[in-house]
Design an enzyme around this catalytic site. Structure first.
Site, short mmCIF file in Angstrom:
data_model
loop_
_atom_site.label_atom_id
_atom_site.label_comp_id
_atom_site.label_asym_id
_atom_site.label_seq_id
_atom_site.Cartn_x
_atom_site.Cartn_y
_atom_site.Cartn_z
N ASP A 149 -10.54 3.90 4.88
CA ASP A 149 -10.18 2.24 4.44
C ASP A 149 -11.92 1.68 4.82
O ASP A 149 -12.40 0.87 4.96
CB ASP A 149 -9.62 1.38 5.67
CG ASP A 149 -8.56 0.28 5.16
OD1 ASP A 149 -8.84 -0.53 3.82
OD2 ASP A 149 -8.58 -0.31 6.09
N LYS A 174 1.06 -1.43 -0.05
CA LYS A 174 -0.47 0.01 -0.23
C LYS A 174 0.79 1.44 0.19
O LYS A 174 1.00 2.04 -1.07
CB LYS A 174 -0.79 -0.15 1.49
CG LYS A 174 -2.10 -1.18 1.04
CD LYS A 174 -2.56 -1.54 2.26
CE LYS A 174 -3.57 -2.58 2.16
NZ LYS A 174 -3.91 -2.92 4.03
N GLN A 210 -3.36 -1.56 9.45
CA GLN A 210 -4.12 -2.56 9.44
C GLN A 210 -4.02 -3.74 9.84
O GLN A 210 -4.05 -3.58 11.51
CB GLN A 210 -2.08 -3.25 9.13
CG GLN A 210 -2.52 -4.20 8.58
CD GLN A 210 -2.79 -3.89 6.57
OE1 GLN A 210 -2.74 -3.35 5.81
NE2 GLN A 210 -3.83 -5.88 6.46
#
Ligand code: NAP
Length: 281
Positions: free
Chosen positions: A121, A54, A98
């Site tokens: 996200d 990413k 994450q």
């Protein structure tokens, strides 16, 4: 398989990224460099790889990637403080935690601490609620990617029977909501579903979000169905038995090169949108 059956995620992702490059340049002219902060807790090798991918994707289009790596024994309190600092940091436009995080951490609480305007996200319950009600700015990236692939290939979900296999908060549930908002008739299946095969056999659109390699069998796929496989298992294997499914499907995403690259592109897009909003505000 003829190439025209393939839903080429790499091509969709490249188109998005090329458009984003121009928007990033325009932002820089206005003195703003879009920035995504990624938080990795612990040393899980797969998570490290995802975060690195990413970060690299950000840098390739001019987005600043701010990587925060916390030790395995990080407490919930320390993680929340880190997130709060990023919430208040005006140079940061998006925050990605994450997951999974180590077991001592309250993951839901950590997600909820991310400010809604930086939740690029799509992990907060507020973001999910907005997505479900049809006015979300940043839907979870994989559901957004699935919808984008359909849009790019002129697949209109209206009136279609979509069967989503999986109901996780970041994937199965929000993609079901997005499909419903586009007037599909949605069935969501999960681990307690009885006779999964019979549900999949009736689907015009199949979304696989199970996390089990080749779990959805080719023979279950209805002739002419569209198959979107979000699964990503060890050895680059999707959740759908690809070889069998491609014979029946009219269109299908490969793994790799399907949903995955578009998911990253959507994360970049959300970060750019957040940076653009920071100028307007
Ligand atoms: P998850 O949180 O583990 O959820 C899996 C879902 O599958 C759950 O809802 C579970 O049902 C359901 N399930 C498990 N066993 C089942 C069975 N026997 N029959 C029917 N349903 C069953 O996984 P996730 O985070 O949603 O991820 C799903 C897959 O997508 C994984 O392969 C992951 O690697 C991949 N993924 C890809 C991307 C990308 O960028 N391409 C991003 C995120 C995830 P219950 O709710 O009943 O337990």
């Amino acid at each position: 398989m003829t190439q025209d059956k393939l839903l080429d995620g790499k091509a969709v992702a490249n188109r998005i990224k090329n458009q984003l490059k121009e928007r990033v340049e325009a932002l820089k002219i206005n003195g703003v460099t879009p920035s995504l902060a990624t938080i990795l807790v612990g040393d899980d090798p797969s998570s490290e790889t995802y975060v690195r991918m990413k970060g690299n994707a950000c840098e390739r289009i001019g987005i600043l990637s701010k990587k925060i790596h916390l030790p395995e024994d990080t407490t919930t309190e320390t993680l929340l403080e880190t997130i709060e600092e990023l919430n208040h940091d005006l140079s940061v436009h998006g925050i990605l935690l994450q997951h999974p995080v180590p077991p001592q951490i309250d993951e839901r609480l950590a997600f909820e601490t991310i400010a809604i305007e930086k939740d690029v996200d799509g992990v907060t319950s507020e973001g999910y609620g907005q997505t479900a009600l049809g006015f979300g700015t940043y839907p979870s990236c994989t559901p957004a990617a699935i919808m984008k692939i359909m849009e790019d290939y002129d697949i209109n979900p209206e009136g279609k029977h979509a069967v989503v296999v999986g109901r996780s908060p970041i994937l199965g549930k929000p993609v079901g909501a997005l499909l419903l908002n586009q007037n599909a008739t949605v069935t969501t299946c999960h681990s307690r579903t009885i006779d999964l095969a019979s549900h999949v056999k009736h689907a015009d659109i199949v979304v696989a979000a199970v996390g089990k390699p080749e779990f959805i069998k080719g023979e279950w796929i209805k002739e002419g169905a569209v198959v979107l496989d979000a699964g990503y298992n060890k050895g680059n294997i999707g959740d759908v038995e690809y070889e069998g499914a491609k014979e029946k499907a009219s269109l299908i995403t490969p793994v790799p090169g399907g949903v995955g690259p578009v998911t990253i592109a959507m994360l970049l897009k959300h970060t750019v949108v957040s940076a653009e909003k920071s100028i307007v505000q």
